[in-house]
Design a protein around this motif. Sequence first.
Motif, mmCIF file in Angstrom:
data_model
loop_
_atom_site.group_PDB
_atom_site.id
_atom_site.type_symbol
_atom_site.label_atom_id
_atom_site.label_comp_id
_atom_site.label_asym_id
_atom_site.label_seq_id
_atom_site.Cartn_x
_atom_site.Cartn_y
_atom_site.Cartn_z
ATOM 1 N N TRP A 9 33.207 63.800 49.063
ATOM 2 C CA TRP A 9 33.865 64.929 48.403
ATOM 3 C C TRP A 9 35.374 64.750 48.456
ATOM 4 O O TRP A 9 35.941 64.461 49.511
ATOM 5 N N ASN A 19 28.810 66.916 48.748
ATOM 6 C CA ASN A 19 29.716 67.471 49.752
ATOM 7 C C ASN A 19 29.123 67.315 51.146
ATOM 8 O O ASN A 19 29.802 66.894 52.097
ATOM 9 N N LYS A 28 26.286 68.765 43.486
ATOM 10 C CA LYS A 28 27.612 68.720 44.086
ATOM 11 C C LYS A 28 27.552 69.085 45.569
ATOM 12 O O LYS A 28 28.252 68.490 46.401
ATOM 13 N N ASN A 60 33.598 65.811 42.902
ATOM 14 C CA ASN A 60 34.872 66.519 42.708
ATOM 15 C C ASN A 60 36.024 65.542 42.483
ATOM 16 O O ASN A 60 37.129 65.728 42.992
#
Length: 408
Positions: A61, A56, A52, A99
């Motif tokens: 993201w 990002n 993740k 996300n």
Amino acid sequence: MNFEYSDKSIALQKKLKDFMETHVLPIEEEIESFHQNPANAWKRWPGLEALKQKANDAGLWNVFLPHAYGDLSPGLSNLEYAPLAEIMGRILWSSEIFNCSAPDTGNMEVLAKYGTPAQQERWLTPLLNGDIRSAFLMTEPDVASSDATNIETSITRDGDDYVINGRKWWSSGGMDPTCKVAIVMGKTDFNAERHVQQSMILVPMDTPGLKIERALSVFGYTDSPEGHAEIVLDDVRVPKANLLLGEGRGFEIAQGRLGPGRIHHCMRLIGMAQRSLEIMAQRTVQRKPFGRTLDTYSSIRQEIALSACEIEQTRLLVLSAADKMDKVGNKEAKDLIAMIKIVTPRMALGVIDRAIQILGGQGVGSDTPLAHFFAAARILRLADGPDEVHMSQLGKNTIKKYVNNTHV
């Protein structure tokens, strides 16, 4: 209608495809094996947070959020985001890496649009940062929840608090160990007009009286770690400040939440169907029954051609809905939103089923994603409203549109 993607969307599509090919596809089998191991039930794959962070760092993201929110979202329109959702849909669990997983996406949209500054600070910021996950509690086992006016969970004012009582199920995200808050839909006034009885309220998952009764599986798939929970709310007490927007505003919030969510679901389904088409096409040159490879059989070619047609038709319909939502809003786009919710899961199921048939025994096992795709597509004929509800409303609107139109 012009469905050409913006330069921003095109750049993000390329970046996302490259990220998926470099970082996600190579570990697909590893992660699938991890979650299929019963010993890992409701545990998160250990490498997820690092992955993740890479997403990002790459600027991939919160790309779902249809308006900018500080520096935590690129502020894409529904049309700009649609192809990104399709790319993520090719691997069922990949959306969380960016996300962009349901129900968090819908919950974040609700908080961004309707939340107070205090609610946003406590819950939206950590959700946008990917530090926590969330659940959405609407469906109930004891009533016909396809008509949400039937829900019986009570949200009763008691001084400076609300007290919540009820039972929910198919509470997506509720099993995740990082799930910290739920948006609960219930009734604040059972005697009000039908569509203003309901309200939505924020409930921390560790609130006394909130109990997860059990995890629910979909055709045997638990969808660990987020899962689907049956949850009992027994005299759950939260501050009145946790109410979203105001008493009787639950349906208003739901309509604002579900429009973009249906675009996301449908484009992910198209990603599943597209990958299924690619898998079955590749299979046709690998198998040689009765002395000929499968790609030389006219019936096989027809199945693949029909699948390609149906995917492109549905993709264009979903993009049309996304475009109209961006231009005139969810309410004006409601008929197109209903159409995509009816058409897309059925299309995906048909294409996935053809792929399973062409792959034979391999298609029903865990060596390919097809079986799990099939289960995921089938549940989406029920989730966010069953086909029958959407068809009833769309039929009603269509009749109303033409019944007084006598022009030739």
